[in-house]
Design an enzyme around this catalytic site. Sequence first.
Site, PDB file in Angstrom:
ATOM      1  N   ASP A 182      38.377  85.025  76.419  1.00 54.27           N
ATOM      2  CA  ASP A 182      37.392  86.105  76.403  1.00 54.27           C
ATOM      3  C   ASP A 182      36.386  86.037  77.544  1.00 54.27           C
ATOM      4  O   ASP A 182      35.372  86.755  77.532  1.00 54.27           O
ATOM      5  CB  ASP A 182      36.673  86.143  75.057  1.00 54.27           C
ATOM      6  CG  ASP A 182      37.543  86.804  74.001  1.00 54.27           C
ATOM      7  OD1 ASP A 182      38.381  87.639  74.367  1.00 54.27           O
ATOM      8  OD2 ASP A 182      37.389  86.472  72.810  1.00 54.27           O
ATOM      9  N   ASP A 219      43.816  91.730  72.168  1.00 56.80           N
ATOM     10  CA  ASP A 219      42.479  91.865  72.763  1.00 56.80           C
ATOM     11  C   ASP A 219      42.465  91.458  74.234  1.00 56.80           C
ATOM     12  O   ASP A 219      41.643  91.948  75.024  1.00 56.80           O
ATOM     13  CB  ASP A 219      41.447  90.980  72.028  1.00 56.80           C
ATOM     14  CG  ASP A 219      41.612  90.950  70.525  1.00 56.80           C
ATOM     15  OD1 ASP A 219      42.759  91.088  70.056  1.00 56.80           O
ATOM     16  OD2 ASP A 219      40.615  90.759  69.826  1.00 56.80           O
TER      17      ASP A 219
END
Length: 377
Positions: free
Chosen positions: A99, A157
């Site tokens: 991330d 994601d």
Amino acid sequence: MQAILDKNKGWIDETWAKIETKLRRNSELCRHKIPLQTIDGVYDDHSGGKCAAWTNGFWPGIMWLMYAATKEETFKETAENAENALDTALEDFNCLFHDVGFMWHISAGANFKLTGNEKSKNRNLHAAAVLAARYNVNGEFIKAWNEEGFEGWVIIDCMMNIPLLYWAAEQTNNIAFKQIAMHHADTSLRDHIRPDGSVYHIMDYDIETGECKGPAPSTQGYDPETSSWSRGQAWAIYGYALSYIHTGEQRYLDAAKKVAHYFMTAVVPDDYVPRADFRAPEEPVYYDTSAGAIAACGLIEIAKAVPDFEKKMYMQAAINLMKALVDKHCDWSEEEQAILQNSSACYAKGVHETWIYGEYYFVEAMYKLKGFEPLFW
Ligand code: GLY
């Protein structure tokens, strides 16, 4: 497409004016914070400690969107404070995971894009190197997390993290960054997207051979196997639209459109407010407004990319999603610092709360509808 924007100009302008008022105040109130959510109407602070939460780029990202739109120093100052606070995370290699795109590309990356700050560029390049180093050569994927047992887990994601790699390839003239991003996007396209346009959250791979072992148990949606976790669908829409923008490869635009068609149908029964999972039982009703805002951002980019005769349906869908949020799920009062209400962390956990990622994409979608640039991703 311009006709739809013109028709909605009054609503867009009015909503944007309210965003500016609220965020100007929040910028002062949260000058030294990195908020994640509001508790009793007040933003919390995640700027201390290791600072490595995946959500910590969204607050500076919101501030940079506002700075790009208004050129008001208050937003720049608050964004820079948050970016500086993130350095403790960047310096701690073991706490970093995939991330880093969410964390730095819209904080340091946005700063560099808007101001040319070389220190910010350097931070973002370090983040890109961390992301590229997670690439599994045999499986052609970027692994998500660091925990034992998750070595071969790849999540949808990540499609939102790889724009950092496209950017790094351009900045360094090192095509390896782009190649890694495209290999990952192709693996995810093959394995995450189901034939009907819905999307798995996690796929598991053999880390030695690279063979896909099938879906891993997701905790995001209602059911590990059959789930259609709405935020994951939205990550796919926007993520593939961005891969198209950075590469010009039609297969990525087609993938974004395919997931978008599924999403656009799935939100109709609830008047364009996404459920947290499109394949959960009717009751209880759990919404995830963040999914609507993320999908709207992706739909706007699809509308810009497709030929003229297709633009209208994607832009109209984006506006429908955003109007549903503005009509029923926004709080413009001073008693509540977050604008967008009723986001969810995942199905059955943290539902109907305020989450900073929902706020970020809500602001970004309205920024796009207003015609502001640049695109940070
Ligand atoms: N990227 C983590 C989430 O969407 O919950």
